[in-house]
Enzyme design. Structure first.
Site, PDB file in Angstrom:
ATOM      1  N   LYS A  98      46.922 -78.539 -68.300  1.00 56.78           N
ATOM      2  CA  LYS A  98      47.149 -79.458 -67.025  1.00 56.78           C
ATOM      3  C   LYS A  98      46.012 -79.811 -66.347  1.00 56.78           C
ATOM      4  O   LYS A  98      45.983 -80.713 -65.784  1.00 56.78           O
ATOM      5  CB  LYS A  98      48.281 -78.529 -66.214  1.00 56.78           C
ATOM      6  CG  LYS A  98      48.056 -77.099 -66.147  1.00 56.78           C
ATOM      7  CD  LYS A  98      48.629 -76.442 -67.107  1.00 56.78           C
ATOM      8  CE  LYS A  98      48.288 -75.028 -67.282  1.00 56.78           C
ATOM      9  NZ  LYS A  98      49.115 -73.877 -67.492  1.00 56.78           N
ATOM     10  N   GLU A 122      53.951 -82.777 -72.458  1.00 61.15           N
ATOM     11  CA  GLU A 122      55.088 -82.532 -71.976  1.00 61.15           C
ATOM     12  C   GLU A 122      54.884 -80.900 -71.911  1.00 61.15           C
ATOM     13  O   GLU A 122      55.374 -80.178 -70.697  1.00 61.15           O
ATOM     14  CB  GLU A 122      56.372 -82.362 -73.003  1.00 61.15           C
ATOM     15  CG  GLU A 122      57.515 -82.009 -72.403  1.00 61.15           C
ATOM     16  CD  GLU A 122      58.159 -82.823 -71.059  1.00 61.15           C
ATOM     17  OE1 GLU A 122      57.990 -82.745 -70.024  1.00 61.15           O
ATOM     18  OE2 GLU A 122      58.475 -84.137 -71.450  1.00 61.15           O
ATOM     19  N   ILE A 129      60.789 -77.049 -69.958  1.00 59.69           N
ATOM     20  CA  ILE A 129      61.606 -78.208 -69.427  1.00 59.69           C
ATOM     21  C   ILE A 129      61.156 -79.392 -69.766  1.00 59.69           C
ATOM     22  O   ILE A 129      60.080 -79.565 -69.479  1.00 59.69           O
ATOM     23  CB  ILE A 129      61.771 -77.924 -67.728  1.00 59.69           C
ATOM     24  CG1 ILE A 129      62.261 -76.484 -67.449  1.00 59.69           C
ATOM     25  CG2 ILE A 129      62.671 -78.672 -67.283  1.00 59.69           C
ATOM     26  CD1 ILE A 129      62.241 -76.236 -66.072  1.00 59.69           C
ATOM     27  N   GLY A 180      51.162 -62.930 -71.476  1.00 60.79           N
ATOM     28  CA  GLY A 180      50.396 -64.119 -71.948  1.00 60.79           C
ATOM     29  C   GLY A 180      51.184 -65.493 -70.900  1.00 60.79           C
ATOM     30  O   GLY A 180      50.906 -66.822 -71.333  1.00 60.79           O
ATOM     31  N   GLU A 183      46.955 -67.677 -66.390  1.00 59.53           N
ATOM     32  CA  GLU A 183      45.836 -68.398 -66.721  1.00 59.53           C
ATOM     33  C   GLU A 183      44.559 -67.239 -67.155  1.00 59.53           C
ATOM     34  O   GLU A 183      44.812 -66.153 -66.332  1.00 59.53           O
ATOM     35  CB  GLU A 183      45.354 -69.436 -65.747  1.00 59.53           C
ATOM     36  CG  GLU A 183      46.371 -70.396 -65.401  1.00 59.53           C
ATOM     37  CD  GLU A 183      46.838 -71.257 -66.642  1.00 59.53           C
ATOM     38  OE1 GLU A 183      45.828 -71.899 -67.369  1.00 59.53           O
ATOM     39  OE2 GLU A 183      47.940 -71.407 -67.137  1.00 59.53           O
ATOM     40  N   LYS A 198      50.151 -79.425 -62.079  1.00 54.19           N
ATOM     41  CA  LYS A 198      51.452 -79.642 -62.669  1.00 54.19           C
ATOM     42  C   LYS A 198      51.954 -80.881 -61.675  1.00 54.19           C
ATOM     43  O   LYS A 198      52.809 -81.940 -62.168  1.00 54.19           O
ATOM     44  CB  LYS A 198      52.314 -78.795 -62.965  1.00 54.19           C
ATOM     45  CG  LYS A 198      51.765 -77.745 -63.785  1.00 54.19           C
ATOM     46  CD  LYS A 198      52.428 -76.425 -63.987  1.00 54.19           C
ATOM     47  CE  LYS A 198      52.124 -75.776 -65.246  1.00 54.19           C
ATOM     48  NZ  LYS A 198      52.422 -74.261 -65.041  1.00 54.19           N
ATOM     49  N   GLY A 296      54.617 -68.771 -71.537  1.00 50.48           N
ATOM     50  CA  GLY A 296      54.752 -67.938 -72.766  1.00 50.48           C
ATOM     51  C   GLY A 296      54.569 -68.933 -73.961  1.00 50.48           C
ATOM     52  O   GLY A 296      54.693 -69.939 -73.787  1.00 50.48           O
TER      53      GLY A 296
HETATM   54  N1  HSE Z   1      50.052 -70.064 -66.179  1.00 47.93           N
HETATM   55  C1  HSE Z   1      50.964 -70.826 -66.365  1.00 47.93           C
HETATM   56  C2  HSE Z   1      52.308 -70.615 -65.765  1.00 47.93           C
HETATM   57  C3  HSE Z   1      51.364 -71.214 -67.764  1.00 47.93           C
HETATM   58  O1  HSE Z   1      52.346 -69.335 -65.332  1.00 47.93           O
HETATM   59  O2  HSE Z   1      53.147 -71.310 -65.382  1.00 47.93           O
HETATM   60  C4  HSE Z   1      52.083 -72.184 -68.107  1.00 47.93           C
HETATM   61  O3  HSE Z   1      51.596 -73.508 -67.772  1.00 47.93           O
END
Ligand code: HSE
Length: 400
Positions: A98, A122, A129, A180, A183, A198, A296
């Protein structure tokens, strides 16, 4: 419909790359083959055949049989370089990056369109989603007036753990990292940058607005203190990190990322943990609500796989809303916020147009009321370390 066979060069074998590999092991597909996997760090034990491994990007980019580059690396500059080269070589690209997409949106758009290849992402917005394809395909009637929601899984996970289980911010962040969700640089999550990347991508597909992320205000959850959290609990609110873009007036739109108090009658109140939720509002259909896991390995990899499938029938985003009218982003509006601080000196009542509530205790002070957005974002006090800003429950933005 005829589908072509997809031969993939995969960049990155981190959380999402490995997730994609694992999904394809569990659900093998005749029409999808991973031909090469390019990684940066040498000597790690990875669970795929040695023959697929390379450290040299050219082994993918120069292979004429590889028709799709799947870019799942962490470093946005390196990712931009790889994606550019892939387009130059006439390869389609699927990416989940992103930051890279938001910061280079117009360049990437022009490059892939010039080369006549597909560029799908996506997985970059709200993981599982399918929001981009909905904005592209369904909301194609210029009637969409607002989208808002929780678009970052880590912060929602942290806020949920703090609110429901009373764990500390640092502990909850550590959990989000271990699972996980976060970031590599978690400041991107907790300070609202990831949500903003985003948001700006979604604004292009929702409203046809292309904007550099630097020109959109973001305020994260990293400065929420115990006073604000207690205030929310006493009122029966939850705090959620909200990304919002909406039509203000005529061709004018607003956009920002900020924490907000959410009441129990709002759909987003019930979106907890790593889940994301997006609300859209249209002129004729009122509200719609999308929910799903927002981070995830498997939810994100599943979105990547959906894009891979779409490439097999040459699906492309058409960016229909980028042509025709030219909406503009404005900062000329007012919002209702609660601004809190550990010391009374940080707050200036004269900055507010109207004050709804004011509170002063030994080490927790706040003023809640209406403020001009430009005054809020341009103030000196907003940079103070213990100042936090939370939107009041029904605040969205009103013409100034
Ligand atoms: N670090 C991002 C989050 C990962 O927690 O939404 C998914 O884009």
């Amino acid at each position: 419909m005829s589908r072509k066979k997809i031969i993939i060069g995969l960049f990155g074998f981190g959380c999402v790359g490995k997730g994609l590999w694992d999904i394809l092991q569990q659900r093998a597909r005749q029409d999808v083959e991973i031909r090469k996997i390019c990684v940066k760090v040498q000597g790690k034990n990875r669970e795929f055949p040695e023959a697929l491994l390379t450290y040299n990007p050219d082994d993918i980019l120069d292979d004429p049989e590889i028709n799709l580059v799947v870019e799942l690396i962490d470093d946005a500059s390196q990712a931009f370089f790889i994606v550019n080269r892939a387009f130059e070589k006439g390869k389609s690209v699927v990416s989940a990056n992103k930051k890279m997409i938001a910061e280079n949106f117009v360049t990437l758009l022009e490059l892939h369109q010039k080369k006549g290849v597909s560029f799908l992402y996506e997985a970059a917005c709200c993981a599982s989603i399918p929001i981009i394809r909905n904005l592209e395909e369904y909301y194609d009637n210029d009637m969409l007036e607002l989208f808002e929601g929780i678009v970052n899984g880590s912060t929602n996970y942290i806020l949920t753990r703090m609110n429901q289980d009373g764990v500390s911010f640092d502990y909850a962040l550590r959990e989000a990292q271990v699972q996980g969700f976060a970031e590599t640089n978690p400041a991107l999550d907790v300070e609202g940058y990831d949500s903003k990347y985003k948001l700006t991508i979604l604004m292009a597909h929702a409203f046809g607005i292309t904007v550099n992320p630097d020109s959109v205000f973001n305020f994260g959850i990293h400065r929420l203190g115990t006073g604000v959290i207690r205030y929310a609990r006493e009122k029966g609110y939850k705090i959620k990190l909200i990304a919002r873009s909406m039509k203000l007036d005529g061709d004018e739109f607003i956009a920002y990322v900020m924490p907000q108090f959410i009441k129990s009658d709002n759909n987003l109140f019930h979106v907890d943990g790593v889940y994301n939720g997006v609300i859209t509002e249209t002129f004729f259909s009122d509200r719609q609500f999308f929910v799903g896991r927002g981070a995830g390995a498997f939810p994100t990899a599943s979105a990547v796989l959906s894009d891979i499938s779409a490439i097999s029938y040459d699906y492309r985003y058409e960016y229909k809303k980028l042509t025709g009218t030219h909406p503009v982003l404005t900062n000329s509006f007012t919002v209702e916020v609660l601004i809190s601080c550990g010391s009374v000196d940080c707050l200036d009542a004269s900055d507010f147009n109207e004050i709804a509530e004011e509170y002063h205790a030994k080490d927790f002070h706040f003023i809640a009321g209406e403020i001009d957005f430009r005054k809020l974002t341009g103030s000196a006090w907003i940079a103070e370390r213990d100042v936090s800003v939370v939107l009041l429950p029904s605040a969205r933005g009103k013409p100034a």
